[in-house]
Design a protein around this motif. Structure first.
Motif, PDB file in Angstrom:
ATOM      1  N   GLY A  43      33.477  57.985  64.439  1.00 24.35           N
ATOM      2  CA  GLY A  43      33.060  56.310  64.961  1.00 24.35           C
ATOM      3  C   GLY A  43      33.321  54.812  64.223  1.00 24.35           C
ATOM      4  O   GLY A  43      33.828  54.077  64.121  1.00 24.35           O
ATOM      5  N   LEU A  69      42.108  61.122  66.502  1.00 27.60           N
ATOM      6  CA  LEU A  69      42.645  60.504  67.729  1.00 27.60           C
ATOM      7  C   LEU A  69      42.825  61.661  69.068  1.00 27.60           C
ATOM      8  O   LEU A  69      42.444  60.967  70.121  1.00 27.60           O
ATOM      9  CB  LEU A  69      43.543  59.427  67.987  1.00 27.60           C
ATOM     10  N   SER A  72      40.398  61.595  72.092  1.00 26.47           N
ATOM     11  CA  SER A  72      39.724  60.523  72.223  1.00 26.47           C
ATOM     12  C   SER A  72      40.073  59.993  73.078  1.00 26.47           C
ATOM     13  O   SER A  72      39.024  58.578  73.550  1.00 26.47           O
ATOM     14  CB  SER A  72      40.094  59.895  71.197  1.00 26.47           C
ATOM     15  N   MET A 119      39.819  55.511  62.659  1.00 24.81           N
ATOM     16  CA  MET A 119      38.705  55.703  63.143  1.00 24.81           C
ATOM     17  C   MET A 119      37.993  53.629  64.120  1.00 24.81           C
ATOM     18  O   MET A 119      37.347  54.320  65.026  1.00 24.81           O
ATOM     19  CB  MET A 119      37.746  56.747  63.298  1.00 24.81           C
TER      20      MET A 119
END
Length: 237
Positions: A43, A69, A72, A119
């Motif tokens: 991240g 993602l 996520s 990200m």
């Protein structure tokens, strides 16, 4: 920088969490990240391999960039906005629905950078970012990385390319046998015969020229030449 086996790639793997250090600490913004998982580090830290084909697993550009993602917690709408914003920054938005197989090597490289950039990392590590590319693609990739750096993203490169280091990097870290032996400006490094020999680097021809002409400050001469060369080439684009 450094000879093969000096520890450059190992350091990158340690930073990303792919390998575990036996001792020492890794501080990011003053916090030790040794206990962070690979996913937690991803991240904030992105890693781009030398060969984009070793990173790509989807057929379409959009799907490849959106892959990180997945799971996520973001809504589909949020994911789409984030992916499309990233593709725009990377100059890939017009091709978002293209098959990756239709892209050039340099464009594939941008896809892998986009898949990391989406990200939201603070740091991007790149292994030989310009390997196997002609001068135009080389320049396009490096100018793109400079634009990311201008937006506040730290860019770290592993490279054997002396000219790339001279032209684009303000700071060079040199390794030999697992030890950091120098942390200095690129021109200063390549104007030090002792460091060049110890790290098995190649003395730049600009340093040779400076010595033969009796120039007292070769590092400054190298810096000015590289800056002038960039300005001339940028006006010719």
């Amino acid at each position: 920088m450094g000879r093969n086996g000096a520890g450059k790639s190992t350091l990158s793997k340690l930073i990303c969490g792919f390998e575990t250090p036996g001792e020492g600490r890794f501080l990011l913004d003053g916090r030790d990240i040794r206990e962070d998982t690979i996913r937690q580090r991803a991240g904030r830290i992105g890693y781009v391999m030398q060969n984009p084909n070793q990173m790509i697993s989807k057929t379409l550009i959009y799907d490849e960039v959106a892959l990180g993602l997945k799971n996520s917690g973001l809504s589909e709408q949020e994911v789409r906005k984030r992916v499309e914003d990233t593709l725009t920054v990377c100059g890939l938005y017009p091709f978002r629905n293209w098959p990756i197989s239709a892209l050039s090597f340099g464009q594939k490289k941008r896809v892998t950078i986009a898949s990391v950039l989406v990200m939201g990392p603070e740091l991007i590590l790149l292994d030989e970012p310009t390997a196997g590319q002609d001068f135009k693609r080389y320049t396009d990739i490096m100018e793109f990385l400079c634009s990311l750096n201008a937006k506040g993203i730290t860019v770290v490169m592993i490279t054997h390319d002396m000219h790339l280091m001279l032209e684009y990097t303000p700071r060079a870290l040199v390794f030999n046998r697992g030890r950091l032996i120098a942390d200095c400006p690129a021109a200063q490094l390549l104007c030090s015969p002792q460091l060049v020999e110890e790290a098995a680097l190649k003395e730049t021809s600009l340093f040779t020229l400076a010595n033969r002409c009796g120039i007292g400050q070769p590092a400054e001469f190298v810096n000015r030449f590289i800056q002038y060369d960039r300005e001339v080439r940028s006006h010719g684009r």
